[in-house]
Design an enzyme around this catalytic site. Sequence first.
Site, PDB file in Angstrom:
ATOM      1  N   ASP A  15      14.754  -0.843   0.403  1.00 36.23           N
ATOM      2  CA  ASP A  15      15.572  -0.992   1.610  1.00 36.23           C
ATOM      3  C   ASP A  15      16.569  -2.137   1.364  1.00 36.23           C
ATOM      4  O   ASP A  15      17.634  -1.924   0.799  1.00 36.23           O
ATOM      5  CB  ASP A  15      14.612  -1.271   2.774  1.00 36.23           C
ATOM      6  CG  ASP A  15      15.316  -1.343   4.113  1.00 36.23           C
ATOM      7  OD1 ASP A  15      16.470  -0.923   4.204  1.00 36.23           O
ATOM      8  OD2 ASP A  15      14.689  -1.822   5.087  1.00 36.23           O
ATOM      9  N   ASP A  72       4.221   3.373   6.307  1.00 33.56           N
ATOM     10  CA  ASP A  72       3.520   3.125   7.566  1.00 33.56           C
ATOM     11  C   ASP A  72       4.430   2.499   8.616  1.00 33.56           C
ATOM     12  O   ASP A  72       5.516   1.990   8.316  1.00 33.56           O
ATOM     13  CB  ASP A  72       2.355   2.165   7.333  1.00 33.56           C
ATOM     14  CG  ASP A  72       2.857   0.734   7.094  1.00 33.56           C
ATOM     15  OD1 ASP A  72       3.703   0.527   6.205  1.00 33.56           O
ATOM     16  OD2 ASP A  72       2.428  -0.180   7.832  1.00 33.56           O
ATOM     17  N   LYS A  99       0.817  -1.199   0.000  1.00 30.64           N
ATOM     18  CA  LYS A  99       0.000   0.000   0.000  1.00 30.64           C
ATOM     19  C   LYS A  99       0.854   1.254   0.000  1.00 30.64           C
ATOM     20  O   LYS A  99       0.365   2.357  -0.146  1.00 30.64           O
ATOM     21  CB  LYS A  99      -0.875   0.024   1.260  1.00 30.64           C
ATOM     22  CG  LYS A  99      -1.829  -1.138   1.398  1.00 30.64           C
ATOM     23  CD  LYS A  99      -2.485  -1.090   2.791  1.00 30.64           C
ATOM     24  CE  LYS A  99      -3.348  -2.300   3.015  1.00 30.64           C
ATOM     25  NZ  LYS A  99      -3.845  -2.334   4.421  1.00 30.64           N
ATOM     26  N   ASP A 130       7.429   2.725  -2.720  1.00 31.43           N
ATOM     27  CA  ASP A 130       7.656   3.789  -1.734  1.00 31.43           C
ATOM     28  C   ASP A 130       9.126   3.867  -1.329  1.00 31.43           C
ATOM     29  O   ASP A 130       9.718   4.934  -1.273  1.00 31.43           O
ATOM     30  CB  ASP A 130       6.751   3.607  -0.498  1.00 31.43           C
ATOM     31  CG  ASP A 130       6.855   2.216   0.130  1.00 31.43           C
ATOM     32  OD1 ASP A 130       7.598   1.344  -0.386  1.00 31.43           O
ATOM     33  OD2 ASP A 130       6.177   1.983   1.151  1.00 31.43           O
TER      34      ASP A 130
HETATM   35  P1  IMP Z   1      12.881  -4.306   1.059  1.00 36.81           P
HETATM   36  O1  IMP Z   1      12.371  -5.576   0.468  1.00 36.81           O
HETATM   37  O2  IMP Z   1      13.723  -4.552   2.284  1.00 36.81           O
HETATM   38  O3  IMP Z   1      13.586  -3.408   0.071  1.00 36.81           O
HETATM   39  O4  IMP Z   1      11.663  -3.546   1.672  1.00 36.81           O
HETATM   40  C1  IMP Z   1      10.784  -2.896   0.969  1.00 36.81           C
HETATM   41  C2  IMP Z   1       9.525  -2.603   1.751  1.00 36.81           C
HETATM   42  O5  IMP Z   1       9.724  -2.523   3.164  1.00 36.81           O
HETATM   43  C3  IMP Z   1       9.039  -1.257   1.335  1.00 36.81           C
HETATM   44  O6  IMP Z   1       8.186  -1.353   0.241  1.00 36.81           O
HETATM   45  C4  IMP Z   1       8.330  -0.763   2.576  1.00 36.81           C
HETATM   46  O7  IMP Z   1       6.988  -1.163   2.535  1.00 36.81           O
HETATM   47  C5  IMP Z   1       9.017  -1.426   3.724  1.00 36.81           C
HETATM   48  N1  IMP Z   1       9.987  -0.500   4.384  1.00 36.81           N
HETATM   49  C6  IMP Z   1      11.335  -0.512   4.292  1.00 36.81           C
HETATM   50  N2  IMP Z   1      11.884   0.497   5.007  1.00 36.81           N
HETATM   51  C7  IMP Z   1      10.854   1.163   5.560  1.00 36.81           C
HETATM   52  C8  IMP Z   1      10.762   2.350   6.381  1.00 36.81           C
HETATM   53  O8  IMP Z   1      11.744   3.002   6.775  1.00 36.81           O
HETATM   54  N3  IMP Z   1       9.498   2.733   6.735  1.00 36.81           N
HETATM   55  C9  IMP Z   1       8.380   2.073   6.328  1.00 36.81           C
HETATM   56  N4  IMP Z   1       8.420   0.989   5.550  1.00 36.81           N
HETATM   57  C10 IMP Z   1       9.637   0.537   5.153  1.00 36.81           C
HETATM   58 MG    MG Z   2       6.211  -1.084   0.049  1.00 36.94          MG
END
Ligand code: IMP
Ligand code: MG
Length: 183
Positions: A101, A157, A42, A98
């Site tokens: 990470d 969020d 979302k 969004d």
């Molecule tokens: P990744 O797979 O670790 O790159 O994470 C991606 C998802 O984790 C993003 O789409 C976000 O929904 C969530 N996420 C990662 N870091 C944050 C943060 O600092 N605040 C909120 N959501 C986060």
């Molecule tokens: Mg996300």
Amino acid sequence: MHKDLQEILIPTAELDAGVKKLGERISKDYAGRCVTLVGVLKGCTLFLADLARSISLDVRLDFMMLSSYSGEHSTGVVRILLDLKESIEDCDVLIVEDIVDSGLTMEYMLQNLKTRRPRSLEICTLLDKPSRRKANVPIKYTGFTIADKFVVGYGLDYNGIYRNLPYVGVLNASAIEGKKICR
Ligand code: IMP
Ligand code: MG
């Protein structure tokens, strides 16, 4: 500023200007094409709504919902909770996210969407948090690069809350421990 935040990292005016710039770049790069924006629910919602309005091309919107996160930490396991409604075969697809990470979510998205044979496939993320990257994903469009802080607002969020804040901010430690619920 919301009382659960310790600071505003990206104020509304900066968000607006950054998103507008992205829209202009995308409009130039895809000139003469129709772009399929695939929003990752979302977190993409507020960003996607503004980005789409700053793109001066024909655009299609579709969505996916993935799960990789629970609370503050990535589990690393990605599942599709909701899939695209339309085919993307031969389409110019731009994934709208969004934040990137660890990169595991985007790595999974790229692999998965590639099998559907789009004409092109790129990533557009509002925020990039490169310090915790585990998967090396190519990001074509980045709004803002940020340090390793847990941020909320403008779609992002914590436990489902704070998405509606019109800026990106850093949560208080007490708000993280307190784990507010919304009922
Ligand atoms: P990744 O797979 O670790 O790159 O994470 C991606 C998802 O984790 C993003 O789409 C976000 O929904 C969530 N996420 C990662 N870091 C944050 C943060 O600092 N605040 C909120 N959501 C986060
Ligand atoms: Mg996300």
